[in-house]
Design a protein around this motif. Structure first.
Motif, PDB file in Angstrom:
ATOM      1  N   HIS A 145      -6.252 -20.274 -10.688  1.00 31.25           N
ATOM      2  CA  HIS A 145      -5.288 -20.325 -10.023  1.00 31.25           C
ATOM      3  C   HIS A 145      -4.491 -21.591 -10.203  1.00 31.25           C
ATOM      4  O   HIS A 145      -3.331 -21.538 -10.222  1.00 31.25           O
ATOM      5  N   GLN A 207      -2.524 -14.982   1.495  1.00 33.03           N
ATOM      6  CA  GLN A 207      -2.259 -15.010   0.201  1.00 33.03           C
ATOM      7  C   GLN A 207      -2.489 -13.790  -0.788  1.00 33.03           C
ATOM      8  O   GLN A 207      -1.647 -13.450  -1.557  1.00 33.03           O
ATOM      9  N   MET A 208      -3.468 -12.890  -0.373  1.00 29.20           N
ATOM     10  CA  MET A 208      -3.436 -11.402  -0.850  1.00 29.20           C
ATOM     11  C   MET A 208      -2.137 -10.773  -0.592  1.00 29.20           C
ATOM     12  O   MET A 208      -1.361  -9.982  -1.632  1.00 29.20           O
ATOM     13  N   GLN A 210       0.525 -11.941  -0.141  1.00 29.74           N
ATOM     14  CA  GLN A 210       1.771 -12.564  -0.960  1.00 29.74           C
ATOM     15  C   GLN A 210       1.624 -12.191  -2.298  1.00 29.74           C
ATOM     16  O   GLN A 210       2.691 -11.573  -2.697  1.00 29.74           O
ATOM     17  N   PHE A 211       0.595 -11.973  -2.858  1.00 27.33           N
ATOM     18  CA  PHE A 211       0.543 -11.267  -4.263  1.00 27.33           C
ATOM     19  C   PHE A 211       1.036  -9.889  -4.207  1.00 27.33           C
ATOM     20  O   PHE A 211       1.761  -9.328  -5.129  1.00 27.33           O
ATOM     21  N   PHE A 212       0.504  -9.086  -3.219  1.00 29.42           N
ATOM     22  CA  PHE A 212       0.807  -7.685  -3.291  1.00 29.42           C
ATOM     23  C   PHE A 212       2.522  -7.675  -3.070  1.00 29.42           C
ATOM     24  O   PHE A 212       3.101  -6.835  -3.813  1.00 29.42           O
ATOM     25  N   LEU A 240      -0.266 -12.319 -11.522  1.00 24.68           N
ATOM     26  CA  LEU A 240      -0.244 -11.912  -9.854  1.00 24.68           C
ATOM     27  C   LEU A 240      -1.340 -10.866  -9.743  1.00 24.68           C
ATOM     28  O   LEU A 240      -2.269 -10.923  -9.055  1.00 24.68           O
ATOM     29  N   VAL A 241      -1.636  -9.717 -10.690  1.00 30.25           N
ATOM     30  CA  VAL A 241      -2.735  -8.850 -10.614  1.00 30.25           C
ATOM     31  C   VAL A 241      -4.103  -9.597 -10.466  1.00 30.25           C
ATOM     32  O   VAL A 241      -4.963  -9.306  -9.861  1.00 30.25           O
ATOM     33  N   ASN A 243      -4.713 -12.710  -9.723  1.00 33.07           N
ATOM     34  CA  ASN A 243      -4.873 -13.486  -8.832  1.00 33.07           C
ATOM     35  C   ASN A 243      -5.180 -12.720  -7.621  1.00 33.07           C
ATOM     36  O   ASN A 243      -6.073 -12.870  -6.786  1.00 33.07           O
ATOM     37  N   PHE A 244      -4.702 -11.559  -7.429  1.00 31.49           N
ATOM     38  CA  PHE A 244      -5.056 -10.673  -6.562  1.00 31.49           C
ATOM     39  C   PHE A 244      -6.301 -10.222  -6.649  1.00 31.49           C
ATOM     40  O   PHE A 244      -7.279 -10.258  -5.386  1.00 31.49           O
ATOM     41  N   TYR A 248      -9.218 -11.307  -3.794  1.00 32.46           N
ATOM     42  CA  TYR A 248      -9.833  -9.948  -3.024  1.00 32.46           C
ATOM     43  C   TYR A 248     -11.429 -10.257  -3.280  1.00 32.46           C
ATOM     44  O   TYR A 248     -12.145  -9.879  -2.386  1.00 32.46           O
TER      45      TYR A 248
END
Length: 264
Positions: A145, A207-208, A210-212, A240-241, A243-244, A248
């Protein structure tokens, strides 16, 4: 291979923002890679070896003021982005970067620069983990990250400092204001911790989310009418994918209760 390299290099050269080509970090990307190498060497080898036979540092006062610093700095980034065009000149749709050398577009370029510098300062967090012997917190998620965020911010300065790339900065900095406020309150002692600890999982959830949200925003770059560089959108979307997925997995391992099998 040489032909491909020349075409690739030539394409990227034409994509560079002329306002930042002579800036130190844009002109010498080797500095970024040396920073990564030094960072990884310290947190994975040099630091743990140094702390092996030493007691962990407390650093409570430093952490307190570091959290305050992060709250103020990230709040300023959100304010500066909005002041220089976010939500007015720059909407939530596909917006190409305004490369004007004066006015708000140029002020926004400087905001990008200071945002990038903050991402380098963020590496201090990992150094604190090492000095406090919190090696378990230095996960692949944590390292990826930090490194990926610096890389994206440096590439933004070089190629796309403005336009629709401003929205992710506003969202990310807003999340960081909330996150570091939580950390600051958490450092105030057991009584405060008891009150705010139930909110801890929601930091990861935010945070999740946010990425979505940013994935949906970035998808616009692939539409035929959107003229922003597609290679930049691919890099952003992929990051982004990743990091998500990492966040998760962290959430599932730390906050999701295992489902108990039903008794027959």
């Amino acid at each position: 291979m040489e032909i491909w390299n020349s075409i690739y290099k030539g394409y990227l050269d034409t994509e560079k923002d002329p306002r930042t080509t002579e800036w130190y970090y844009a002109k010498y990307p080797q500095i970024m890679y040396l920073t990564f190498a030094g960072y990884l060497y310290f947190v994975l080898r040099c630091g743990p070896r140094y702390m092996e036979n030493r007691p962990a540092y407390s650093l409570k006062t430093f952490i307190k003021y570091y959290n305050i610093f992060q709250i103020i700095y990230n709040s300023w980034i959100v304010y500066a982005c909005i002041k220089n065009g976010m939500f007015t000149d720059i909407g939530l749709g596909c917006v190409f970067v305004d490369r004007s050398p004066t006015g708000k577009p140029m002020e926004l370029v400087h905001v990008y620069y200071w945002t990038s510098m903050l991402k380098v300062i963020d590496l201090i967090e990992t150094v604190v983990f090492v000095l406090r012997k919190k090696q378990r917190q230095i996960s692949f998620l944590h390292l990826y990250h930090h490194i990926s965020t610096i890389y994206i911010s440096q590439m933004s300065i070089k190629y796309y400092p403005g336009g629709m790339a401003t929205f992710p900065i506003v969202v990310n900095s807003s999340i960081h204001v909330i996150m570091y406020t939580y950390y600051l309150l958490s450092s105030q002692g057991p009584k405060v911790q008891k009150i705010i600890n139930p909110f801890k999982p929601y930091i990861t959830i935010m945070q999740m989310v946010q990425f979505f949200v940013l994935l949906g925003h970035t998808l616009q770059a692939f539409f035929p009418y959107c003229t922003v560089p597609k290679w930049g959108a691919i890099v952003m979307f992929t990051n982004l994918v990743i990091n998500f997925v990492l966040f998760y997995n962290f959430y599932r391992q730390n906050y999701k209760k295992p489902v108990k099998p039903k008794k027959s």
